[in-house]
Design a protein around this motif. Sequence first.
Motif, PDB file in Angstrom:
ATOM      1  N   ARG A   1       7.372  59.050  17.719  1.00  0.00           N
ATOM      2  CA  ARG A   1       7.821  58.995  19.315  1.00  0.00           C
ATOM      3  C   ARG A   1       6.788  58.215  20.332  1.00  0.00           C
ATOM      4  O   ARG A   1       7.053  58.545  21.279  1.00  0.00           O
ATOM      5  N   SER A   2       5.866  57.550  19.601  1.00  0.00           N
ATOM      6  CA  SER A   2       4.865  56.981  20.651  1.00  0.00           C
ATOM      7  C   SER A   2       4.510  55.452  20.289  1.00  0.00           C
ATOM      8  O   SER A   2       4.980  55.006  19.187  1.00  0.00           O
ATOM      9  N   GLU A   3       3.975  54.920  21.422  1.00  0.00           N
ATOM     10  CA  GLU A   3       3.645  53.446  21.142  1.00  0.00           C
ATOM     11  C   GLU A   3       2.543  53.329  20.084  1.00  0.00           C
ATOM     12  O   GLU A   3       1.936  54.415  19.823  1.00  0.00           O
TER      13      GLU A   3
ATOM     14  N   VAL B   1      -5.291  47.567  26.871  1.00  0.00           N
ATOM     15  CA  VAL B   1      -4.048  47.688  28.027  1.00  0.00           C
ATOM     16  C   VAL B   1      -2.940  47.922  27.155  1.00  0.00           C
ATOM     17  O   VAL B   1      -2.473  47.273  26.165  1.00  0.00           O
ATOM     18  N   ARG B   2      -2.350  49.046  27.428  1.00  0.00           N
ATOM     19  CA  ARG B   2      -0.817  49.506  26.876  1.00  0.00           C
ATOM     20  C   ARG B   2       0.070  49.847  27.994  1.00  0.00           C
ATOM     21  O   ARG B   2      -0.151  50.202  29.003  1.00  0.00           O
ATOM     22  N   LEU B   3       1.279  49.718  27.514  1.00  0.00           N
ATOM     23  CA  LEU B   3       2.696  50.323  28.501  1.00  0.00           C
ATOM     24  C   LEU B   3       3.080  51.244  28.146  1.00  0.00           C
ATOM     25  O   LEU B   3       3.226  51.545  26.931  1.00  0.00           O
ATOM     26  N   SER B   4       3.013  52.345  29.153  1.00  0.00           N
ATOM     27  CA  SER B   4       3.579  53.393  28.961  1.00  0.00           C
ATOM     28  C   SER B   4       4.932  53.536  28.319  1.00  0.00           C
ATOM     29  O   SER B   4       6.067  52.965  28.878  1.00  0.00           O
TER      30      SER B   4
ATOM     31  N   PRO C   1       0.247  46.233  22.994  1.00  0.00           N
ATOM     32  CA  PRO C   1      -0.831  46.780  23.648  1.00  0.00           C
ATOM     33  C   PRO C   1      -1.885  45.578  23.148  1.00  0.00           C
ATOM     34  O   PRO C   1      -1.665  44.814  22.043  1.00  0.00           O
ATOM     35  N   THR C   2      -2.651  45.357  23.924  1.00  0.00           N
ATOM     36  CA  THR C   2      -3.840  44.053  23.671  1.00  0.00           C
ATOM     37  C   THR C   2      -5.188  44.510  24.192  1.00  0.00           C
ATOM     38  O   THR C   2      -5.413  45.321  25.117  1.00  0.00           O
TER      39      THR C   2
ATOM     40  N   VAL D   1      -6.670  51.639  29.899  1.00  0.00           N
ATOM     41  CA  VAL D   1      -5.532  51.371  30.684  1.00  0.00           C
ATOM     42  C   VAL D   1      -4.270  51.391  30.360  1.00  0.00           C
ATOM     43  O   VAL D   1      -3.784  50.520  29.461  1.00  0.00           O
ATOM     44  N   VAL D   2      -3.526  52.206  31.060  1.00  0.00           N
ATOM     45  CA  VAL D   2      -2.064  52.588  30.809  1.00  0.00           C
ATOM     46  C   VAL D   2      -1.341  52.192  31.893  1.00  0.00           C
ATOM     47  O   VAL D   2      -1.681  52.586  33.046  1.00  0.00           O
TER      48      VAL D   2
END
Length: 410
Positions: A184-186, A304-307, A345-346, A403-404
């Motif tokens: 359920r998560s990135e 960095v990832r996107l919520s 994510p990067t 960083v999210v």
Amino acid sequence: MTVFWSIAALLTAVALAFVLPALLGRRRATGAATPDATNVAIHRDQLKELDADLAAGTLSPEQRDEARREIEQRLLDDLRTGDGTRAIPAGGRRTGMAVALALPVAALLLYLAVGNPAALAPGAAAGDGHGIARDQIEVMIERLAARMKEKPEDGEGWAMLGRSYAVLDRYTEAAAAYANAVKRSEPDAQLLADYADALAMAQGRNLKGEPERLIAQALRVDPRNVKALMLAGTVAFQDKKFKDAIAYWERILKVVPPDSDIADSARDSIADARALAGMPKAPPPAKPGAAAVAAVAATVSGTVRLSPGIAAKASPDDTVFIFARPAEGPRMPLAVLRKRVRDLPTAFTLDDSMAMTPAAKLSNHAQVVVGARVSKSGNPAVQPGDLEGLSTQVKPGATGIAVVISSEVR
């Protein structure tokens, strides 16, 4: 130090370092602020400052952990039950049980306070005057488990439940909770490494099979994840592939402060592996020259990832600006990197070569904030509808910054 104790000490330090960040990054629900919510917010900011100091190298992991325990103790003292009694008496933190379990208890109380204030029923967390008993901890964990049955799509909740079970050595249940969190998560390297660790413990401390696959997956997500690197080295060591183990553990030395306990433990493990491989002892680490120190001090790096909660508002081709700006004063970026949403994510590294003007560089500032912004228009200027995430204040030279992107610009 033997390899076993080196690994145990290192994984303990890493586990303490990563228990709370994902939880503390959650947004609180809108509405009237309660005293508990105010206390949580204050203590959250203090914990973020500690993490920033650790990332900047001004605190050692041991100093950060000691300060964190004190902050968490104050949080437990401030989260009162309905009849006004405190969750844990101040003297309780001097007992062995309170010290051993303060971290998961504080995390559980914080999660429940943020997610559902009503769940903190009067007397539920009250101590007996001598610290928190194990059965009280288990009651709180079972309440969290019940909450997850009501909200099974909460990936962060499943991860918290997995960590809580692991602290109580309930590794089979921890592995099951982590499995739900991963679904359920990135992709998250730390979550995958924690899952691998719990699964290995559940199958008799055996990292072969699925744990090994999870470790490899974690390193694909973040090749610099310390716990995944330590576990990968352990797998290689158990297979008597000592050179491979050394290579993994040497990578740890590139991402942690050289004078930290984590670095010392990694060096001890490397020494054991070199001895068993018949290799000569490694020379003591050379002190970096002034130029090398200056170069490191003029960079910041992390991921960095996107919520997941905001991912639907972004398109794969949207532009992502990753930037560092002064912590105070004008907010002109000091360094900028351009990516696309599909790249997330990067990992990133910002340095003086990315400065927009020669007069505004990372190395000229004592504190900076690192951010990432999804721009629909591709315009560097902030626009309503952009998606953004910011770090806490860090010093140039900081590594491991997470960083999210989790908020929308209004």
